[in-house]
Design a protein around this motif. Structure first.
Motif, PDB file in Angstrom:
ATOM      1  N   ALA A  44      99.620-121.346  76.489  1.00  0.00           N
ATOM      2  CA  ALA A  44      98.981-120.032  76.564  1.00  0.00           C
ATOM      3  C   ALA A  44      99.993-118.894  76.643  1.00  0.00           C
ATOM      4  CB  ALA A  44      98.034-119.977  77.755  1.00  0.00           C
ATOM      5  N   GLY A  45     101.172-119.166  77.138  1.00  0.00           N
ATOM      6  CA  GLY A  45     102.210-118.147  77.249  1.00  0.00           C
ATOM      7  C   GLY A  45     102.680-117.603  75.912  1.00  0.00           C
ATOM      8  N   TRP A  46     102.356-118.281  74.823  1.00  0.00           N
ATOM      9  CA  TRP A  46     102.735-117.811  73.490  1.00  0.00           C
ATOM     10  C   TRP A  46     101.834-116.682  72.993  1.00  0.00           C
ATOM     11  CZ3 TRP A  46     107.128-118.411  71.222  1.00  0.00           C
ATOM     12  CH2 TRP A  46     107.916-119.528  71.509  1.00  0.00           C
ATOM     13  N   ALA A  47     100.743-116.388  73.687  1.00  0.00           N
ATOM     14  CA  ALA A  47      99.784-115.387  73.208  1.00  0.00           C
ATOM     15  C   ALA A  47     100.441-114.026  72.951  1.00  0.00           C
ATOM     16  CB  ALA A  47      98.620-115.252  74.177  1.00  0.00           C
ATOM     17  N   GLY A  48     101.264-113.557  73.856  1.00  0.00           N
ATOM     18  CA  GLY A  48     101.904-112.250  73.693  1.00  0.00           C
ATOM     19  C   GLY A  48     102.807-112.177  72.477  1.00  0.00           C
ATOM     20  N   PRO A  49     103.796-113.083  72.366  1.00  0.00           N
ATOM     21  CA  PRO A  49     104.666-113.028  71.184  1.00  0.00           C
ATOM     22  C   PRO A  49     103.909-113.233  69.863  1.00  0.00           C
ATOM     23  CG  PRO A  49     105.665-114.386  72.897  1.00  0.00           C
ATOM     24  CD  PRO A  49     104.275-114.041  73.352  1.00  0.00           C
ATOM     25  N   LEU A  50     102.900-114.107  69.856  1.00  0.00           N
ATOM     26  CA  LEU A  50     102.146-114.336  68.623  1.00  0.00           C
ATOM     27  C   LEU A  50     101.297-113.119  68.260  1.00  0.00           C
ATOM     28  CD1 LEU A  50     101.151-118.080  69.125  1.00  0.00           C
ATOM     29  CD2 LEU A  50     102.949-117.144  67.641  1.00  0.00           C
ATOM     30  N   ALA A  51     100.748-112.446  69.262  1.00  0.00           N
ATOM     31  CA  ALA A  51      99.988-111.215  69.001  1.00  0.00           C
ATOM     32  C   ALA A  51     100.906-110.128  68.453  1.00  0.00           C
ATOM     33  CB  ALA A  51      99.282-110.754  70.267  1.00  0.00           C
ATOM     34  N   THR A  52     102.127-110.074  68.945  1.00  0.00           N
ATOM     35  CA  THR A  52     103.105-109.113  68.421  1.00  0.00           C
ATOM     36  C   THR A  52     103.347-109.369  66.935  1.00  0.00           C
ATOM     37  OG1 THR A  52     104.152-108.861  70.577  1.00  0.00           O
ATOM     38  CG2 THR A  52     105.472-108.251  68.647  1.00  0.00           C
ATOM     39  N   LEU A  53     103.441-110.638  66.559  1.00  0.00           N
ATOM     40  CA  LEU A  53     103.587-110.984  65.147  1.00  0.00           C
ATOM     41  C   LEU A  53     102.349-110.539  64.362  1.00  0.00           C
ATOM     42  CD1 LEU A  53     105.145-112.418  62.849  1.00  0.00           C
ATOM     43  CD2 LEU A  53     104.035-114.541  63.586  1.00  0.00           C
ATOM     44  N   MET A  54     101.164-110.741  64.927  1.00  0.00           N
ATOM     45  CA  MET A  54      99.931-110.355  64.239  1.00  0.00           C
ATOM     46  C   MET A  54      99.872-108.847  63.985  1.00  0.00           C
ATOM     47  SD  MET A  54      97.271-112.847  66.239  1.00  0.00           S
ATOM     48  CE  MET A  54      95.792-112.464  65.287  1.00  0.00           C
ATOM     49  N   VAL A  55     100.331-108.056  64.931  1.00  0.00           N
ATOM     50  CA  VAL A  55     100.309-106.602  64.774  1.00  0.00           C
ATOM     51  C   VAL A  55     101.237-106.168  63.646  1.00  0.00           C
ATOM     52  CG1 VAL A  55     100.888-104.417  65.927  1.00  0.00           C
ATOM     53  CG2 VAL A  55      99.583-106.147  67.126  1.00  0.00           C
ATOM     54  N   SER A  56     102.213-107.009  63.313  1.00  0.00           N
ATOM     55  CA  SER A  56     103.137-106.658  62.229  1.00  0.00           C
ATOM     56  C   SER A  56     102.518-106.833  60.846  1.00  0.00           C
ATOM     57  CB  SER A  56     104.415-107.511  62.322  1.00  0.00           C
ATOM     58  OG  SER A  56     104.161-108.849  61.905  1.00  0.00           O
ATOM     59  N   ALA A  57     101.344-107.457  60.751  1.00  0.00           N
ATOM     60  CA  ALA A  57     100.661-107.602  59.462  1.00  0.00           C
ATOM     61  C   ALA A  57     100.334-106.213  58.914  1.00  0.00           C
ATOM     62  CB  ALA A  57      99.386-108.429  59.610  1.00  0.00           C
ATOM     63  N   THR A  58     100.457-106.043  57.622  1.00  0.00           N
ATOM     64  CA  THR A  58     100.160-104.768  56.981  1.00  0.00           C
ATOM     65  C   THR A  58      98.774-104.280  57.386  1.00  0.00           C
ATOM     66  OG1 THR A  58     101.542-105.384  55.113  1.00  0.00           O
ATOM     67  CG2 THR A  58      99.964-103.594  54.743  1.00  0.00           C
ATOM     68  N   SER A  59      98.687-103.060  57.850  1.00  0.00           N
ATOM     69  CA  SER A  59      97.443-102.376  58.239  1.00  0.00           C
ATOM     70  C   SER A  59      96.842-102.868  59.549  1.00  0.00           C
ATOM     71  CB  SER A  59      96.378-102.458  57.141  1.00  0.00           C
ATOM     72  OG  SER A  59      96.850-101.894  55.947  1.00  0.00           O
ATOM     73  N   ALA A  60      97.437-103.829  60.230  1.00  0.00           N
ATOM     74  CA  ALA A  60      96.843-104.374  61.450  1.00  0.00           C
ATOM     75  C   ALA A  60      96.655-103.307  62.526  1.00  0.00           C
ATOM     76  CB  ALA A  60      97.673-105.532  61.985  1.00  0.00           C
ATOM     77  N   GLU A  61      97.664-102.485  62.747  1.00  0.00           N
ATOM     78  CA  GLU A  61      97.531-101.448  63.782  1.00  0.00           C
ATOM     79  C   GLU A  61      96.413-100.474  63.444  1.00  0.00           C
ATOM     80  OE1 GLU A  61     101.121 -99.921  65.938  1.00  0.00           O
ATOM     81  OE2 GLU A  61     102.128-100.868  64.213  1.00  0.00           O
TER      82      GLU A  61
END
Length: 187
Positions: A44-61
């Motif tokens: 579960a501790g991977w949630a933060g770093p993986l979410a950071t990667l997800m936000v890097s997807a084009t248009s995600a923010e």
């Protein structure tokens, strides 16, 4: 697809319930092992770093900023008991803690694990597996939603969940996933 195309031929013929799907990375090494650890081995501790990667997807923010609600794909009670947490909920809470709601979209029944099924059986496995909380349908009508999941293979989970949200009157539904299985990997 050609850079100017908005939709592929299949989507023009039979429009999907999702308006858009954003993906951070391909479901390939090293992500396959990391996602398995996150999902199945108490990572579960991977949630933060993986979410950071997800936000890097084009248009995600932009999509997250425009959303009224960020909804994780819900797990069945049995699967939640086995894992101890819903990995999609952990990601959603990292992506947008103030907009995440794990109670709007419900899992109505336990299903076989999608990863164990051939592509053709995935949609039928999930038929009727998701519903909007009937006491909260008014919170979906006319809203912009983001569905969050860890891996998209055939898209069956996201599409079935999106259908339930469409039936409740959602105006716009975008999926945001960590990893997407390439078409030739789907089985």
């Amino acid at each position: 697809m050609p850079s100017k195309a908005q939709r592929c031929g299949a989507c023009l013929t039979a429009p999907p319930p999702l308006d858009q799907c954003l993906t951070a990375t391909a479901y390939s090494w090293p992500w396959t092992q990391l996602i398995a650890d996150f999902k199945f081995h108490q990572g579960a501790g991977w949630a933060g770093p993986l979410a950071t990667l997800m936000v890097s997807a084009t248009s995600a923010e932009d999509v997250l900023d425009a959303a009224d609600w960020v909804l994780p794909i819900p797990l069945s009670a049995q699967r939640l008991s086995e894992r101890g947490y819903n990995q999609a909920l952990l990601l959603a809470q990292q992506l947008s803690p103030n907009k995440t709601d794990a109670g709007l979209l419900l899992r109505t029944r336990h299903t076989l694990a999608q990863r164990t099924l051939p592509r053709a059986e995935r949609l039928s496995n999930l038929a009727g597996a998701f519903a909007v909380d009937p006491l909260r349908t008014h919170e979906i009508k006319g809203r912009r939603l983001v569905l969050v999941d860890d891996v998209m293979t055939s898209g069956a989970s996201l599409h079935t969940a999106a259908l339930a949200l469409r039936q409740a009157g959602a105006a716009h539904i975008c999926a945001l996933v960590l990893a997407r299985t390439e078409a030739e990997q789907e089985g």
